[in-house]
Write a protein that holds these residues in place. Sequence first.
Motif, PDB file in Angstrom:
ATOM      1  N   SER A  50       0.846  -1.187   0.000  1.00 31.79           N
ATOM      2  CA  SER A  50       0.000   0.000   0.000  1.00 31.79           C
ATOM      3  C   SER A  50       0.881   1.236   0.000  1.00 31.79           C
ATOM      4  O   SER A  50       1.895   1.281   0.706  1.00 31.79           O
ATOM      5  CB  SER A  50      -0.897   0.014   1.252  1.00 31.79           C
ATOM      6  OG  SER A  50      -1.534   1.276   1.386  1.00 31.79           O
ATOM      7  N   GLY A  51       0.470   2.252  -0.751  1.00 35.34           N
ATOM      8  CA  GLY A  51       1.195   3.513  -0.788  1.00 35.34           C
ATOM      9  C   GLY A  51       0.920   4.408   0.412  1.00 35.34           C
ATOM     10  O   GLY A  51       1.507   5.465   0.555  1.00 35.34           O
ATOM     11  N   PHE A  52      -0.010   3.997   1.268  1.00 35.20           N
ATOM     12  CA  PHE A  52      -0.305   4.657   2.535  1.00 35.20           C
ATOM     13  C   PHE A  52      -0.787   6.103   2.407  1.00 35.20           C
ATOM     14  O   PHE A  52      -0.649   6.889   3.342  1.00 35.20           O
ATOM     15  CB  PHE A  52       0.868   4.536   3.517  1.00 35.20           C
ATOM     16  CG  PHE A  52       0.681   3.373   4.464  1.00 35.20           C
ATOM     17  CD1 PHE A  52       0.669   2.077   3.985  1.00 35.20           C
ATOM     18  CD2 PHE A  52       0.491   3.580   5.812  1.00 35.20           C
ATOM     19  CE1 PHE A  52       0.467   1.003   4.838  1.00 35.20           C
ATOM     20  CE2 PHE A  52       0.291   2.524   6.682  1.00 35.20           C
ATOM     21  CZ  PHE A  52       0.282   1.235   6.189  1.00 35.20           C
ATOM     22  N   ALA A  53      -1.390   6.437   1.271  1.00 38.20           N
ATOM     23  CA  ALA A  53      -2.073   7.728   1.160  1.00 38.20           C
ATOM     24  C   ALA A  53      -3.467   7.558   1.771  1.00 38.20           C
ATOM     25  O   ALA A  53      -3.957   6.438   1.932  1.00 38.20           O
ATOM     26  CB  ALA A  53      -2.188   8.142  -0.309  1.00 38.20           C
ATOM     27  N   GLU A  54      -4.097   8.668   2.090  1.00 35.78           N
ATOM     28  CA  GLU A  54      -5.458   8.592   2.603  1.00 35.78           C
ATOM     29  C   GLU A  54      -6.367   8.035   1.515  1.00 35.78           C
ATOM     30  O   GLU A  54      -6.014   7.988   0.347  1.00 35.78           O
ATOM     31  CB  GLU A  54      -5.919   9.974   3.061  1.00 35.78           C
ATOM     32  CG  GLU A  54      -5.149  10.433   4.277  1.00 35.78           C
ATOM     33  CD  GLU A  54      -5.585  11.789   4.797  1.00 35.78           C
ATOM     34  OE1 GLU A  54      -6.674  12.259   4.430  1.00 35.78           O
ATOM     35  OE2 GLU A  54      -4.825  12.363   5.579  1.00 35.78           O
ATOM     36  N   GLY A  55      -7.530   7.579   1.887  1.00 34.57           N
ATOM     37  CA  GLY A  55      -8.481   7.045   0.924  1.00 34.57           C
ATOM     38  C   GLY A  55      -8.260   5.579   0.649  1.00 34.57           C
ATOM     39  O   GLY A  55      -8.141   4.763   1.571  1.00 34.57           O
ATOM     40  N   ALA A  56      -8.171   5.220  -0.624  1.00 34.14           N
ATOM     41  CA  ALA A  56      -8.105   3.813  -1.044  1.00 34.14           C
ATOM     42  C   ALA A  56      -6.905   3.078  -0.448  1.00 34.14           C
ATOM     43  O   ALA A  56      -7.026   1.916  -0.044  1.00 34.14           O
ATOM     44  CB  ALA A  56      -8.071   3.729  -2.572  1.00 34.14           C
ATOM     45  N   ASP A  57      -5.756   3.743  -0.363  1.00 35.95           N
ATOM     46  CA  ASP A  57      -4.540   3.080   0.141  1.00 35.95           C
ATOM     47  C   ASP A  57      -4.699   2.619   1.584  1.00 35.95           C
ATOM     48  O   ASP A  57      -4.380   1.472   1.927  1.00 35.95           O
ATOM     49  CB  ASP A  57      -3.331   4.014   0.057  1.00 35.95           C
ATOM     50  CG  ASP A  57      -2.842   4.267  -1.349  1.00 35.95           C
ATOM     51  OD1 ASP A  57      -3.492   3.833  -2.316  1.00 35.95           O
ATOM     52  OD2 ASP A  57      -1.789   4.922  -1.479  1.00 35.95           O
ATOM     53  N   LEU A  58      -5.163   3.519   2.451  1.00 38.37           N
ATOM     54  CA  LEU A  58      -5.309   3.149   3.858  1.00 38.37           C
ATOM     55  C   LEU A  58      -6.448   2.151   4.050  1.00 38.37           C
ATOM     56  O   LEU A  58      -6.365   1.271   4.917  1.00 38.37           O
ATOM     57  CB  LEU A  58      -5.508   4.385   4.732  1.00 38.37           C
ATOM     58  CG  LEU A  58      -4.277   5.278   4.908  1.00 38.37           C
ATOM     59  CD1 LEU A  58      -4.589   6.471   5.811  1.00 38.37           C
ATOM     60  CD2 LEU A  58      -3.082   4.500   5.449  1.00 38.37           C
ATOM     61  N   MET A  59      -7.496   2.259   3.243  1.00 41.40           N
ATOM     62  CA  MET A  59      -8.600   1.296   3.315  1.00 41.40           C
ATOM     63  C   MET A  59      -8.078  -0.110   2.980  1.00 41.40           C
ATOM     64  O   MET A  59      -8.376  -1.086   3.673  1.00 41.40           O
ATOM     65  CB  MET A  59      -9.699   1.729   2.329  1.00 41.40           C
ATOM     66  CG  MET A  59     -11.057   1.185   2.607  1.00 41.40           C
ATOM     67  SD  MET A  59     -12.281   1.808   1.408  1.00 41.40           S
ATOM     68  CE  MET A  59     -12.621   3.434   2.065  1.00 41.40           C
ATOM     69  N   PHE A  60      -7.289  -0.205   1.926  1.00 41.34           N
ATOM     70  CA  PHE A  60      -6.673  -1.466   1.503  1.00 41.34           C
ATOM     71  C   PHE A  60      -5.768  -2.008   2.615  1.00 41.34           C
ATOM     72  O   PHE A  60      -5.842  -3.187   2.972  1.00 41.34           O
ATOM     73  CB  PHE A  60      -5.872  -1.203   0.221  1.00 41.34           C
ATOM     74  CG  PHE A  60      -5.027  -2.340  -0.281  1.00 41.34           C
ATOM     75  CD1 PHE A  60      -5.562  -3.312  -1.108  1.00 41.34           C
ATOM     76  CD2 PHE A  60      -3.673  -2.407   0.031  1.00 41.34           C
ATOM     77  CE1 PHE A  60      -4.770  -4.342  -1.605  1.00 41.34           C
ATOM     78  CE2 PHE A  60      -2.868  -3.425  -0.469  1.00 41.34           C
ATOM     79  CZ  PHE A  60      -3.428  -4.405  -1.282  1.00 41.34           C
ATOM     80  N   ALA A  61      -4.922  -1.143   3.186  1.00 40.67           N
ATOM     81  CA  ALA A  61      -4.000  -1.570   4.245  1.00 40.67           C
ATOM     82  C   ALA A  61      -4.767  -2.100   5.449  1.00 40.67           C
ATOM     83  O   ALA A  61      -4.374  -3.108   6.055  1.00 40.67           O
ATOM     84  CB  ALA A  61      -3.083  -0.414   4.648  1.00 40.67           C
ATOM     85  N   ALA A  62      -5.875  -1.445   5.796  1.00 41.67           N
ATOM     86  CA  ALA A  62      -6.685  -1.892   6.946  1.00 41.67           C
ATOM     87  C   ALA A  62      -7.278  -3.272   6.689  1.00 41.67           C
ATOM     88  O   ALA A  62      -7.308  -4.123   7.587  1.00 41.67           O
ATOM     89  CB  ALA A  62      -7.792  -0.871   7.237  1.00 41.67           C
ATOM     90  N   ILE A  63      -7.723  -3.518   5.478  1.00 44.32           N
ATOM     91  CA  ILE A  63      -8.307  -4.818   5.129  1.00 44.32           C
ATOM     92  C   ILE A  63      -7.237  -5.903   5.195  1.00 44.32           C
ATOM     93  O   ILE A  63      -7.459  -6.984   5.746  1.00 44.32           O
ATOM     94  CB  ILE A  63      -8.987  -4.756   3.744  1.00 44.32           C
ATOM     95  CG1 ILE A  63     -10.224  -3.851   3.811  1.00 44.32           C
ATOM     96  CG2 ILE A  63      -9.348  -6.157   3.246  1.00 44.32           C
ATOM     97  CD1 ILE A  63     -10.767  -3.430   2.468  1.00 44.32           C
ATOM     98  N   VAL A  64      -6.058  -5.622   4.647  1.00 43.58           N
ATOM     99  CA  VAL A  64      -4.970  -6.607   4.691  1.00 43.58           C
ATOM    100  C   VAL A  64      -4.543  -6.846   6.139  1.00 43.58           C
ATOM    101  O   VAL A  64      -4.340  -7.998   6.546  1.00 43.58           O
ATOM    102  CB  VAL A  64      -3.779  -6.176   3.813  1.00 43.58           C
ATOM    103  CG1 VAL A  64      -2.606  -7.140   3.981  1.00 43.58           C
ATOM    104  CG2 VAL A  64      -4.192  -6.093   2.339  1.00 43.58           C
ATOM    105  N   ALA A  65      -4.428  -5.781   6.946  1.00 47.20           N
ATOM    106  CA  ALA A  65      -4.044  -5.934   8.355  1.00 47.20           C
ATOM    107  C   ALA A  65      -5.049  -6.822   9.084  1.00 47.20           C
ATOM    108  O   ALA A  65      -4.668  -7.685   9.889  1.00 47.20           O
ATOM    109  CB  ALA A  65      -3.941  -4.565   9.025  1.00 47.20           C
TER     110      ALA A  65
END
Length: 153
Positions: free
Chosen positions: A43-58
Motif C-alpha cells: 500500500s502507498g499509505f495515502a489517505e483514501g483507497a490506500d489506507l482502506m486497503f492496508a486496513a483490510i490486509v491488516a
Amino acid sequence: MFEKTCCVTGHRNIQEERSSYVEQELRREVLAAIQDGYTRFISGFAEGADLMFAAIVAEQKEHNPDLFLEAAIPYAGRLKTKNKQFHELLRACDGIKIVCQEYAPSCFLERNRYMAGESQRVIAVYDGRERGGTLFTMRYAHSIGREVREIRV
C-alpha cells in the motif's frame, strides 16, 4: 522472495456515499488475491483507497500469518503525518519501503512505479478522471504486463 505480490492504487478523496461500496469491493479483491495465492500486499499509505486497503490486509493478517503487508512511503517526511490511522496501520506492517529520502514532485510517481513493478496484480480504485497518479499507475502497470483489477467509483 515473495511469490505473488498485489498492490493498490486509488484516489485519496472517496465520496462518503461511495466509501462502503469501495471498502466492500476492496475486501472482495483482497480476499480473491489471497485465494489466488497472493501473500505480499503493498500500500502507498495515502489517505483514501490506500489506507482502506492496508486496513483490510491488516485485518486478514490476524487470520493468516503468512500475509505480508508493506508500506511504500513516497518520501521520509511523510512519516511525520498526524493521521492516527496511518500510524496504527504502519505498526501492522511487516515492511516499510521509503522510496525517496527527500520530497520531490516526482516521489509519488516513483512510489507508484515501485509498487507496480513489484506486483503481479494491481487493484485500482478509479473514478474515470483523465489525469493523475491512479491513471498513471494503471497505464504503467498495463505497459509492464501487470494484471489490473479496476474498482470503478
